[in-house]
Design an enzyme around this catalytic site. Structure first.
Site, PDB file in Angstrom:
ATOM      1  N   ASP A   8       0.879  -1.163   0.000  1.00 18.63           N
ATOM      2  CA  ASP A   8       0.000   0.000   0.000  1.00 18.63           C
ATOM      3  C   ASP A   8       0.919   1.217   0.000  1.00 18.63           C
ATOM      4  OD1 ASP A   8      -2.241   1.678   0.201  1.00 18.63           O
ATOM      5  OD2 ASP A   8      -2.125   1.664   2.393  1.00 18.63           O
ATOM      6  N   GLU A  68      -1.689  -1.418  -4.660  1.00 16.38           N
ATOM      7  CA  GLU A  68      -2.943  -0.688  -4.828  1.00 16.38           C
ATOM      8  C   GLU A  68      -2.725   0.411  -5.863  1.00 16.38           C
ATOM      9  OE1 GLU A  68      -6.353   1.683  -2.273  1.00 16.38           O
ATOM     10  OE2 GLU A  68      -4.672   0.770  -1.222  1.00 16.38           O
ATOM     11  N   ASP A 140      -1.968   0.936   7.464  1.00 10.73           N
ATOM     12  CA  ASP A 140      -1.305   0.772   6.162  1.00 10.73           C
ATOM     13  C   ASP A 140      -0.910  -0.685   5.929  1.00 10.73           C
ATOM     14  OD1 ASP A 140      -1.157   3.599   5.209  1.00 10.73           O
ATOM     15  OD2 ASP A 140      -0.043   3.842   7.074  1.00 10.73           O
TER      16      ASP A 140
END
Length: 164
Positions: A8, A68, A140
């Site tokens: 991420d 992502e 996260d």
């Protein structure tokens, strides 16, 4: 059993999560975050992210990685910094010879929760169910584990579909 690294990306904090995937059976290996110092120059922060990611790749030796995709937010400067961090993450995985899957937030939510408009709390609750006993290092890292889970599901589906 493939080892999957979920990422991420973020300039301030990049979450990461490593899972083992055996078909639909998933197990947690590790998770955490890479932080960069906000007072450092941008180039130095990107270098710090790259070095930490390289160390992570060398430690875990993943078979695949997933990231992502960038979302556009109301602050163009934040979006640009996110894109730069994402570029470092993609480059690091490619340099390690790891194939990278890229997924939108809606696809990740759908893969983990079953609906593309799930809340972060719902996603994090499902991670706890899918990876029993996991101790998540923060939001996260949880998001990175969700990315890894999404990639595992997509890989399992691709293996079941015969190639023409």
């Amino acid at each position: 059993m493939p080892l999957i690294l979920g990422l991420d990306p973020g300039l301030g904090t990049t979450g990461w999560g490593v899972i083992m995937a055996d078909g639909n059976r998933l197990s947690h290996v590790a998770n955490g975050h890479i932080r960069t110092e906000t007072k450092m120059p941008l180039a130095t922060r990107l270098l710090a992210l790259d070095i930490a990611l390289t160390d992570l790749m060398l430690e875990h030796r993943p078979d695949g990685a997933a990231v992502e995709e960038v979302f556009v937010n109301s602050n163009p400067q934040s979006t640009l910094k996110l894109g730069q961090a994402r570029g470092v993450v993609l480059l690091g995985a490619a340099r390690a010879g790891v194939e990278v899957g890229e997924y939108t937030p809606a696809v990740i939510k759908k893969a983990v929760v079953g609906v593309g408009n799930a809340s972060k709390d719902q996603v994090h609750a499902m991670i706890q169910r899918l990876l029993p006993g996991v101790k998540i290092a923060g939001a996260d890292a949880a998001d990175a584990l969700a990315v890894a889970i999404t990639h595992a599901h997509h890989m399992a589906t691709a293996r079941r579909i015969p190639r023409a």
